[in-house]
Design an enzyme around this catalytic site. Structure first.
Site, PDB file in Angstrom:
ATOM      1  N   HIS A   1      18.620   6.739  64.219  1.00 25.94           N
ATOM      2  CA  HIS A   1      18.935   7.069  62.826  1.00 25.94           C
ATOM      3  C   HIS A   1      17.813   7.879  62.222  1.00 25.94           C
ATOM      4  CE1 HIS A   1      20.321   6.676  58.705  1.00 25.94           C
ATOM      5  NE2 HIS A   1      21.489   6.410  59.254  1.00 25.94           N
TER       6      HIS A   1
ATOM      7  N   ASP B   1      27.704   3.001  63.589  1.00 23.66           N
ATOM      8  CA  ASP B   1      28.847   3.434  64.403  1.00 23.66           C
ATOM      9  C   ASP B   1      28.990   2.664  65.707  1.00 23.66           C
ATOM     10  OD1 ASP B   1      29.837   5.601  62.769  1.00 23.66           O
ATOM     11  OD2 ASP B   1      27.904   6.530  63.148  1.00 23.66           O
TER      12      ASP B   1
HETATM   13  C1  COA Z   1      21.332   9.850  64.291  1.00 21.22           C
HETATM   14  C2  COA Z   1      20.566  11.015  64.879  1.00 21.22           C
HETATM   15  C3  COA Z   1      21.408  12.305  64.713  1.00 21.22           C
HETATM   16  C4  COA Z   1      19.241  11.173  64.137  1.00 21.22           C
HETATM   17  O1  COA Z   1      18.709  12.352  64.567  1.00 21.22           O
HETATM   18  P1  COA Z   1      17.218  12.836  64.260  1.00 21.22           P
HETATM   19  O2  COA Z   1      16.609  12.078  63.154  1.00 21.22           O
HETATM   20  O3  COA Z   1      17.285  14.306  64.158  1.00 21.22           O
HETATM   21  O4  COA Z   1      16.453  12.374  65.559  1.00 21.22           O
HETATM   22  P2  COA Z   1      16.312  13.237  66.890  1.00 21.22           P
HETATM   23  O5  COA Z   1      17.632  13.662  67.402  1.00 21.22           O
HETATM   24  O6  COA Z   1      15.286  14.319  66.629  1.00 21.22           O
HETATM   25  O7  COA Z   1      15.709  12.134  67.844  1.00 21.22           O
HETATM   26  C5  COA Z   1      14.322  11.789  67.957  1.00 21.22           C
HETATM   27  C6  COA Z   1      14.046  11.384  69.409  1.00 21.22           C
HETATM   28  O8  COA Z   1      14.820  10.216  69.729  1.00 21.22           O
HETATM   29  C7  COA Z   1      15.768  10.520  70.756  1.00 21.22           C
HETATM   30  N1  COA Z   1      17.057   9.965  70.374  1.00 21.22           N
HETATM   31  C8  COA Z   1      17.556   9.883  69.116  1.00 21.22           C
HETATM   32  N2  COA Z   1      18.772   9.335  69.157  1.00 21.22           N
HETATM   33  C9  COA Z   1      19.023   9.060  70.438  1.00 21.22           C
HETATM   34  C10 COA Z   1      20.120   8.475  71.082  1.00 21.22           C
HETATM   35  N3  COA Z   1      21.186   8.083  70.415  1.00 21.22           N
HETATM   36  N4  COA Z   1      20.046   8.328  72.429  1.00 21.22           N
HETATM   37  C11 COA Z   1      18.971   8.720  73.127  1.00 21.22           C
HETATM   38  N5  COA Z   1      17.899   9.295  72.562  1.00 21.22           N
HETATM   39  C12 COA Z   1      17.935   9.461  71.219  1.00 21.22           C
HETATM   40  C13 COA Z   1      15.870  12.035  70.774  1.00 21.22           C
HETATM   41  O9  COA Z   1      16.267  12.532  72.031  1.00 21.22           O
HETATM   42  C14 COA Z   1      14.458  12.434  70.415  1.00 21.22           C
HETATM   43  O10 COA Z   1      13.638  12.277  71.538  1.00 21.22           O
HETATM   44  P3  COA Z   1      12.454  13.313  71.846  1.00 21.22           P
HETATM   45  O11 COA Z   1      11.516  13.177  70.680  1.00 21.22           O
HETATM   46  O12 COA Z   1      11.914  12.849  73.145  1.00 21.22           O
HETATM   47  O13 COA Z   1      13.101  14.677  71.901  1.00 21.22           O
HETATM   48  C15 COA Z   1      20.273  10.770  66.377  1.00 21.22           C
HETATM   49  O14 COA Z   1      19.596   9.533  66.521  1.00 21.22           O
HETATM   50  C16 COA Z   1      21.523  10.803  67.210  1.00 21.22           C
HETATM   51  O15 COA Z   1      21.957  11.906  67.627  1.00 21.22           O
HETATM   52  N6  COA Z   1      22.171   9.618  67.490  1.00 21.22           N
HETATM   53  C17 COA Z   1      23.402   9.593  68.218  1.00 21.22           C
HETATM   54  C18 COA Z   1      24.548   9.960  67.297  1.00 21.22           C
HETATM   55  C19 COA Z   1      24.871   8.869  66.310  1.00 21.22           C
HETATM   56  O16 COA Z   1      24.985   7.709  66.656  1.00 21.22           O
HETATM   57  N7  COA Z   1      25.074   9.291  65.075  1.00 21.22           N
HETATM   58  C20 COA Z   1      25.441   8.379  64.002  1.00 21.22           C
HETATM   59  C21 COA Z   1      24.352   8.232  62.998  1.00 21.22           C
HETATM   60  S1  COA Z   1      24.739   6.949  61.819  1.00 21.22           S
END
Ligand code: COA
Length: 370
Positions: free
Chosen positions: A256, A307
């Protein structure tokens, strides 16, 4: 000018609708844990719109207004009949909600009273649109909304044509409470940006639905179920998750932007997932989810978000997978419209800047010479 990727940590507006402070989510100052245990979704809708919990007569009035506005125009039903049968359900919802404006004489009336009436119509009609779409694509006749029942009960009734079990209504109602608002999430921001141009509330909610559709936001609940179905059984979890994490792929339903120590909504959905699994006699999805959580949290330190367990909850309620995100939209309509009303009350155009990274001082070359 230096850009902050994804606007992380940027405070873009003030708001008194909901807050996330030290990992605690509140709607208008009420802790989500209290609301999830004690409030109905309609009480939460009232709270988000009016800033206070309703008394009995205020709630009855809202229930009546929602009930009286739940039917959708015949033209929208005709339009849905023309949609291709295999169309994306969020695309269908986005199109139908956009079209609602065409049949509302008040669509461009920007008075506070008219905007509140339109918020009621949107909140009442979005469940009807989704149930209508779900039936029409299966070749079934749409079912008109029933008077005097909650949004959760009405939705399940319009979807199946049967009076739903009490436990199913309670579970869906609680899920709606938990998804109702979430500070400046992506779809709410999209809604606020749209209406800050003084565009209408239908445009704001249509923008929001477009933003919610994506798998990094509301679309994650459907993606979680697709993953659970692909894994199939508890025995396959370890290999699947190990491979995903080794390939640096995201596991849907985890992580998140704001919560780093866990999403306070997830525990309620986890409990519901287990309870519903026991009732249906199928704990497979729940047991798989628990094992996935253990692995992803253990190996990556990432916690489940809203979710993750909602996927198995909706599956236990026999709701088709591609309606999970539209159900999120039913709930979040309350938050979107509360934020839209707040934006109108104290509006200023939202227009940030971009840090330019392209070339400069280009020399124009006539087309014949390129
Ligand atoms: C929610 C979300 C979009 C937040 O994104 P964000 O704040 O931009 O965080 P990032 O995508 O930059 O992630 C930071 C790090 O954690 C990792 N990470 C984040 N969510 C992850 C996940 N669900 N699975 C595996 N790794 C994850 C990323 O790969 C990244 O790693 P790195 O620093 O080695 O590259 C992201 O956690 C995600 O894509 N989750 C899956 C989708 C989801 O469940 N969305 C619903 C949100 S309520």
């Amino acid at each position: 000018m230096t850009a902050t990727k994804g606007l992380e940590g940027i405070v873009a507006t003030t708001s008194s609708v909901s807050s996330i402070i030290d990992g605690v989510l509140t709607y208008r100052g009420y802790n989500i844990d209290d609301l999830a245990e004690n409030a109905t979704f309609e009480e939460v809708v009232y709270l988000l719109w009016y800033g206070k919990l309703p008394n009995r007569s205020e709630l009855d009035r809202l229930l009546k207004d929602l009930s009286e506005n739940a039917a959708i125009p015949a033209e929208i039903i005709d339009q849905i009949k023309l949609y291709p049968k295999n169309v994306n359900s969020m695309a269908a919802l986005r199109s139908a909600v956009s079209s609602l404006a065409l049949y509302d004489e008040e669509a461009n009336d920007m008075s506070k009273e008219a905007n509140l009436r339109k918020a009621i119509k949107l909140q009442a009609q979005i469940p009807t649109i989704i149930a209508t779409f779900a039936r029409i694509r299966e070749g079934k006749e749409p079912i008109a909304p029933k008077a005097g029942v909650s949004i959760a009960e009405n939705f399940l009734y319009m979807l199946t044509g049967k009076n739903p079990e009490k436990i199913a209504v309670e579970a869906l109602d609680k899920a709606l409470v938990l998804h109702a608002d979430h500070e400046l999430n992506a779809s709410t921001f999209a809604a606020r940006v749209t209406v800050a141009t003084l565009s209408d509330i239908y445009s704001g909610v249509t923008s929001a639905i477009g933003a919610l559709k994506g798998p990094l936001h509301g679309g994650a609940n459907e993606a979680v179920m697709a993953m659970l179905e692909e894994i199939g059984t508890v025995d396959n979890v370890a290999n699947y998750i190990n491979e995903k994490l080794a390939n640096k792929e995201k596991v849907m339903g985890f992580g998140h932007r704001v919560y780093k120590n866990g999403d306070p909504r997830a525990k309620h959905l986890q409990k519901m997932s287990q309870e519903l699994g026991k009732i249906t006699g199928n704990l497979n999805w729940y047991n798989m989810s628990i094992q996935i959580e253990e692995m992803v949290t253990g190996q990556k330190g990432l916690k489940p978000n809203v979710d993750f367990y909602s996927a198995s909850v909706y599956t236990s309620l026999e709701i088709p997978r591609d309606l999970f995100t539209p159900i999120f939209a039913i709930s979040r309509t309350s938050g979107w419209t509360a934020h839209i009303l707040e934006q109108y009350d104290n509006n200023r155009l939202i227009r940030p800047r971009a840090e330019y990274t392209g070339p400069l001082h280009q020399v124009f070359v006539p087309i014949e010479k390129r």
